[in-house]
Design a protein around this motif. Sequence first.
Motif, mmCIF file in Angstrom:
data_model
loop_
_atom_site.group_PDB
_atom_site.id
_atom_site.type_symbol
_atom_site.label_atom_id
_atom_site.label_comp_id
_atom_site.label_asym_id
_atom_site.label_seq_id
_atom_site.Cartn_x
_atom_site.Cartn_y
_atom_site.Cartn_z
ATOM 1 N N ALA A 188 47.717 33.098 -55.274
ATOM 2 C CA ALA A 188 47.055 32.270 -55.933
ATOM 3 C C ALA A 188 46.528 30.787 -55.223
ATOM 4 O O ALA A 188 45.414 30.417 -55.427
ATOM 5 C CB ALA A 188 47.671 31.537 -57.223
ATOM 6 N N LEU A 189 47.514 30.472 -54.328
ATOM 7 C CA LEU A 189 47.037 29.285 -53.407
ATOM 8 C C LEU A 189 45.881 29.704 -52.694
ATOM 9 O O LEU A 189 45.191 28.758 -52.391
ATOM 10 C CB LEU A 189 48.357 29.032 -52.629
ATOM 11 C CG LEU A 189 49.495 28.139 -53.403
ATOM 12 C CD1 LEU A 189 50.679 27.955 -52.505
ATOM 13 C CD2 LEU A 189 48.825 26.720 -53.501
ATOM 14 N N THR A 190 45.870 30.888 -51.991
ATOM 15 C CA THR A 190 44.994 30.914 -51.076
ATOM 16 C C THR A 190 43.509 31.428 -52.060
ATOM 17 O O THR A 190 42.330 31.193 -51.415
ATOM 18 C CB THR A 190 45.121 32.230 -50.483
ATOM 19 O OG1 THR A 190 45.394 33.571 -51.329
ATOM 20 C CG2 THR A 190 46.183 32.392 -49.305
ATOM 21 N N GLY B 35 39.666 26.089 -64.621
ATOM 22 C CA GLY B 35 39.860 25.690 -63.279
ATOM 23 C C GLY B 35 41.198 26.009 -62.594
ATOM 24 O O GLY B 35 41.660 25.505 -61.926
ATOM 25 N N ARG B 36 41.515 27.226 -63.209
ATOM 26 C CA ARG B 36 42.946 27.694 -62.542
ATOM 27 C C ARG B 36 42.852 28.875 -61.572
ATOM 28 O O ARG B 36 41.570 29.675 -61.612
ATOM 29 C CB ARG B 36 43.891 28.278 -63.799
ATOM 30 C CG ARG B 36 44.076 27.337 -64.740
ATOM 31 C CD ARG B 36 44.877 28.054 -65.783
ATOM 32 N NE ARG B 36 44.222 29.076 -66.640
ATOM 33 C CZ ARG B 36 44.533 29.774 -67.503
ATOM 34 N NH1 ARG B 36 45.510 29.422 -68.197
ATOM 35 N NH2 ARG B 36 43.626 30.805 -68.196
ATOM 36 N N ALA B 37 43.605 29.197 -60.593
ATOM 37 C CA ALA B 37 43.361 30.184 -59.773
ATOM 38 C C ALA B 37 44.553 31.327 -60.361
ATOM 39 O O ALA B 37 45.674 30.890 -60.391
ATOM 40 C CB ALA B 37 43.870 29.777 -58.334
ATOM 41 N N TYR B 38 44.261 32.575 -60.237
ATOM 42 C CA TYR B 38 45.016 33.449 -60.837
ATOM 43 C C TYR B 38 45.450 34.579 -59.651
ATOM 44 O O TYR B 38 44.495 35.093 -58.919
ATOM 45 C CB TYR B 38 44.398 34.464 -61.827
ATOM 46 C CG TYR B 38 45.095 35.645 -62.481
ATOM 47 C CD1 TYR B 38 46.238 35.485 -63.118
ATOM 48 C CD2 TYR B 38 44.644 36.845 -61.988
ATOM 49 C CE1 TYR B 38 46.957 36.702 -63.427
ATOM 50 C CE2 TYR B 38 45.345 38.191 -62.308
ATOM 51 C CZ TYR B 38 46.628 38.011 -63.163
ATOM 52 O OH TYR B 38 47.304 39.059 -63.400
ATOM 53 N N GLN C 17 36.589 30.364 -52.677
ATOM 54 C CA GLN C 17 37.487 29.748 -54.054
ATOM 55 C C GLN C 17 37.109 30.563 -55.300
ATOM 56 O O GLN C 17 35.951 30.913 -55.709
ATOM 57 C CB GLN C 17 37.256 28.465 -54.151
ATOM 58 C CG GLN C 17 38.501 27.856 -55.187
ATOM 59 C CD GLN C 17 37.948 26.372 -55.400
ATOM 60 O OE1 GLN C 17 36.754 26.008 -55.504
ATOM 61 N NE2 GLN C 17 38.905 25.569 -55.292
ATOM 62 N N LYS C 18 38.418 31.099 -55.705
ATOM 63 C CA LYS C 18 38.222 32.139 -56.816
ATOM 64 C C LYS C 18 38.730 31.157 -58.278
ATOM 65 O O LYS C 18 39.945 31.270 -58.179
ATOM 66 C CB LYS C 18 38.615 33.245 -56.696
ATOM 67 C CG LYS C 18 38.097 34.264 -55.970
ATOM 68 C CD LYS C 18 38.919 35.663 -55.545
ATOM 69 C CE LYS C 18 38.320 36.228 -54.336
ATOM 70 N NZ LYS C 18 39.084 37.600 -53.932
ATOM 71 N N ARG D 289 52.476 37.719 -63.036
ATOM 72 C CA ARG D 289 51.030 36.988 -63.229
ATOM 73 C C ARG D 289 51.095 35.688 -63.102
ATOM 74 O O ARG D 289 52.071 34.885 -63.717
ATOM 75 C CB ARG D 289 50.555 37.587 -64.617
ATOM 76 C CG ARG D 289 50.368 39.323 -64.864
ATOM 77 C CD ARG D 289 49.732 39.491 -66.173
ATOM 78 N NE ARG D 289 50.474 39.018 -67.257
ATOM 79 C CZ ARG D 289 50.175 38.507 -68.368
ATOM 80 N NH1 ARG D 289 48.939 39.131 -68.897
ATOM 81 N NH2 ARG D 289 50.751 38.055 -69.327
ATOM 82 N N VAL D 290 50.495 34.946 -61.967
ATOM 83 C CA VAL D 290 50.603 33.687 -61.751
ATOM 84 C C VAL D 290 49.185 33.014 -61.935
ATOM 85 O O VAL D 290 48.293 33.269 -61.343
ATOM 86 C CB VAL D 290 51.360 33.496 -60.323
ATOM 87 C CG1 VAL D 290 51.528 31.842 -59.814
ATOM 88 C CG2 VAL D 290 52.604 34.095 -60.211
ATOM 89 N N TRP D 291 49.397 31.785 -62.331
ATOM 90 C CA TRP D 291 48.356 30.934 -62.610
ATOM 91 C C TRP D 291 48.793 29.471 -61.880
ATOM 92 O O TRP D 291 49.824 28.924 -62.305
ATOM 93 C CB TRP D 291 47.920 30.795 -64.181
ATOM 94 C CG TRP D 291 47.224 31.825 -64.786
ATOM 95 C CD1 TRP D 291 45.904 32.083 -64.746
ATOM 96 C CD2 TRP D 291 47.972 32.800 -65.424
ATOM 97 N NE1 TRP D 291 45.602 33.275 -65.481
ATOM 98 C CE2 TRP D 291 46.974 33.654 -65.916
ATOM 99 C CE3 TRP D 291 49.255 32.911 -65.692
ATOM 100 C CZ2 TRP D 291 47.373 34.675 -66.651
ATOM 101 C CZ3 TRP D 291 49.534 34.306 -66.359
ATOM 102 C CH2 TRP D 291 48.415 34.951 -66.865
ATOM 103 N N ILE D 292 47.631 28.976 -61.330
ATOM 104 C CA ILE D 292 47.987 27.665 -60.572
ATOM 105 C C ILE D 292 46.704 26.765 -60.880
ATOM 106 O O ILE D 292 45.579 27.300 -61.040
ATOM 107 C CB ILE D 292 48.299 27.442 -59.122
ATOM 108 C CG1 ILE D 292 47.084 28.041 -58.154
ATOM 109 C CG2 ILE D 292 49.408 28.391 -58.635
ATOM 110 C CD1 ILE D 292 47.199 27.714 -56.972
ATOM 111 N N LYS D 293 47.197 25.412 -61.151
ATOM 112 C CA LYS D 293 46.217 24.483 -61.298
ATOM 113 C C LYS D 293 46.637 23.116 -60.908
ATOM 114 O O LYS D 293 47.784 22.847 -60.582
ATOM 115 C CB LYS D 293 45.901 24.362 -63.019
ATOM 116 C CG LYS D 293 47.066 23.965 -63.769
ATOM 117 C CD LYS D 293 46.600 23.948 -65.454
ATOM 118 C CE LYS D 293 47.837 23.391 -66.037
ATOM 119 N NZ LYS D 293 47.627 23.606 -67.620
ATOM 120 N N PRO D 294 45.775 22.236 -60.650
ATOM 121 C CA PRO D 294 46.216 20.915 -60.096
ATOM 122 C C PRO D 294 47.167 20.069 -61.217
ATOM 123 O O PRO D 294 46.921 20.391 -62.442
ATOM 124 C CB PRO D 294 44.723 20.011 -60.069
ATOM 125 C CG PRO D 294 43.860 20.909 -59.891
ATOM 126 C CD PRO D 294 44.338 22.270 -60.508
#
Length: 158
Positions: free
Chosen positions: A114-116, A32-35, A26-27, A46-51
């Motif tokens: 980003a999900l991966t 606490g976001r994945a980029y 996990q990166k 450019r994509v950031w995901i967070k819960p």
Amino acid sequence: MAELNSLEELGQATETEEVQAPVHVQKLDEHGRAYATGKRKDAVARVWIKPGTGKITVNKKDFSEYFARPVLQMILQQPIVAAARDGQFDVIATVTGGGLSGQAGAVRHGISKALTHYEPALRAVLKKGGFLTRDSRVVERKKYGKAKARRSFQFSKR
């Protein structure tokens, strides 16, 4: 002779060691976001995901406002639906270059990557769906002596 025996032992030791598959970890950043960066044609996202609640924002606008066509909205949601994570992640994306279709593909690619990064276990599902592969088709450049990339100038007999 002793040297030969020790060399044989070394050879046997390396043969028994198995080559392990790469372990994906996990990166996350400090928030606490994945980029991830997604690309298609000339578009770069450019994509950031967070819960979160499933809100998708593209260039500080709601994605349904930015991508007005339903087909483009569907393209954006494909990796989230395929991973069965609908409504679990907030997506923030900034996208530049290209047209709307290329930008939608770039955001989709970025969301998948980003999900991966956030959940490495989803890699197999997204890879099988073809969401992690960058669509490398780009516009062919114009050549000299041609009207376009391949089209010749109109022929005139006289």
